[in-house]
Motif scaffolding. Structure first.
Motif, mmCIF file in Angstrom:
data_model
loop_
_atom_site.group_PDB
_atom_site.id
_atom_site.type_symbol
_atom_site.label_atom_id
_atom_site.label_comp_id
_atom_site.label_asym_id
_atom_site.label_seq_id
_atom_site.Cartn_x
_atom_site.Cartn_y
_atom_site.Cartn_z
ATOM 1 N N VAL A 50 0.779 -1.195 -0.118
ATOM 2 C CA VAL A 50 -0.036 0.042 0.004
ATOM 3 C C VAL A 50 0.805 1.212 0.047
ATOM 4 C CG1 VAL A 50 -2.202 -1.163 1.194
ATOM 5 C CG2 VAL A 50 -0.289 0.075 2.475
ATOM 6 N N GLU A 51 2.056 0.979 -0.338
ATOM 7 C CA GLU A 51 3.263 2.180 -0.272
ATOM 8 C C GLU A 51 2.962 3.191 0.927
ATOM 9 O OE1 GLU A 51 2.538 4.089 -4.027
ATOM 10 O OE2 GLU A 51 3.423 2.447 -5.013
ATOM 11 N N ALA A 52 2.957 2.404 1.982
ATOM 12 C CA ALA A 52 2.735 3.322 3.484
ATOM 13 C C ALA A 52 4.233 3.781 3.958
ATOM 14 C CB ALA A 52 2.194 2.418 4.645
ATOM 15 N N ILE A 53 5.393 3.038 3.321
ATOM 16 C CA ILE A 53 6.583 3.585 3.791
ATOM 17 C C ILE A 53 7.489 4.585 2.956
ATOM 18 C CG2 ILE A 53 8.869 2.748 4.258
ATOM 19 C CD1 ILE A 53 7.576 -0.087 4.669
ATOM 20 N N SER A 54 7.679 5.672 3.693
ATOM 21 C CA SER A 54 8.551 6.702 3.022
ATOM 22 C C SER A 54 9.834 6.810 3.469
ATOM 23 C CB SER A 54 7.730 7.946 2.866
ATOM 24 O OG SER A 54 7.763 8.581 4.113
ATOM 25 N N ILE A 55 10.979 7.292 2.748
ATOM 26 C CA ILE A 55 12.269 7.352 3.000
ATOM 27 C C ILE A 55 12.669 8.601 2.356
ATOM 28 C CG2 ILE A 55 14.540 6.455 2.846
ATOM 29 C CD1 ILE A 55 13.439 3.789 2.273
ATOM 30 N N VAL A 56 13.502 9.658 3.211
ATOM 31 C CA VAL A 56 14.040 10.844 2.652
ATOM 32 C C VAL A 56 15.345 10.935 3.219
ATOM 33 C CG1 VAL A 56 11.598 12.030 2.547
ATOM 34 C CG2 VAL A 56 12.984 12.388 4.437
ATOM 35 N N MET A 57 16.447 11.576 2.494
ATOM 36 C CA MET A 57 17.633 11.869 3.083
ATOM 37 C C MET A 57 17.594 12.709 4.172
ATOM 38 S SD MET A 57 19.528 10.302 0.825
ATOM 39 C CE MET A 57 21.296 11.040 1.115
ATOM 40 N N ARG A 58 18.258 12.392 5.274
ATOM 41 C CA ARG A 58 18.271 13.150 6.343
ATOM 42 C C ARG A 58 19.237 14.257 6.148
ATOM 43 N NH1 ARG A 58 15.928 13.645 11.084
ATOM 44 N NH2 ARG A 58 17.360 14.288 12.760
ATOM 45 N N GLY A 59 18.523 15.438 6.650
ATOM 46 C CA GLY A 59 19.237 16.765 6.268
ATOM 47 C C GLY A 59 18.670 17.439 5.150
ATOM 48 N N SER A 60 18.629 16.965 3.826
ATOM 49 C CA SER A 60 18.225 17.469 2.755
ATOM 50 C C SER A 60 16.720 17.396 2.544
ATOM 51 C CB SER A 60 18.857 17.055 1.555
ATOM 52 O OG SER A 60 18.719 15.680 1.314
#
Length: 77
Positions: A58-68
């Motif tokens: 269900v595409e519930a997980i998101s990941i972003v670069m820490r800081g930017s």
């Protein structure tokens, strides 16, 4: 030093399939309501965590670069 990620699970979308735990047992846990959450919201870049996000039904997980805040998953379109 390698990349650091911020990992989030949208609990309103999570259906508790457990696929994230199967893909990245060190990265995710299911709580008593069978809702997923990251073991640590901030983590080193990890292929298993990325695979868990990509495999979430269900595409519930998101990941972003820490800081930017640059998206890792889902990628910007």
């Amino acid at each position: 030093m390698g990349d650091r990620w911020q990992v989030e699970v949208d609990r309103s979308l999570c259906i508790g399939s457990g696929m994230c735990v199967n893909a990245a047992a060190e990265g995710f846990r299911l709580d008593s309501a069978r809702q997923s959450h990251p073991v640590s919201p901030e983590t080193d870049a990890d292929e298993e965590v990325l695979a868990a996000a990509e495999g979430c039904p269900v595409e519930a997980i998101s990941i972003v670069m820490r800081g930017s805040g640059e998206p890792v998953f889902p990628p910007e379109e």
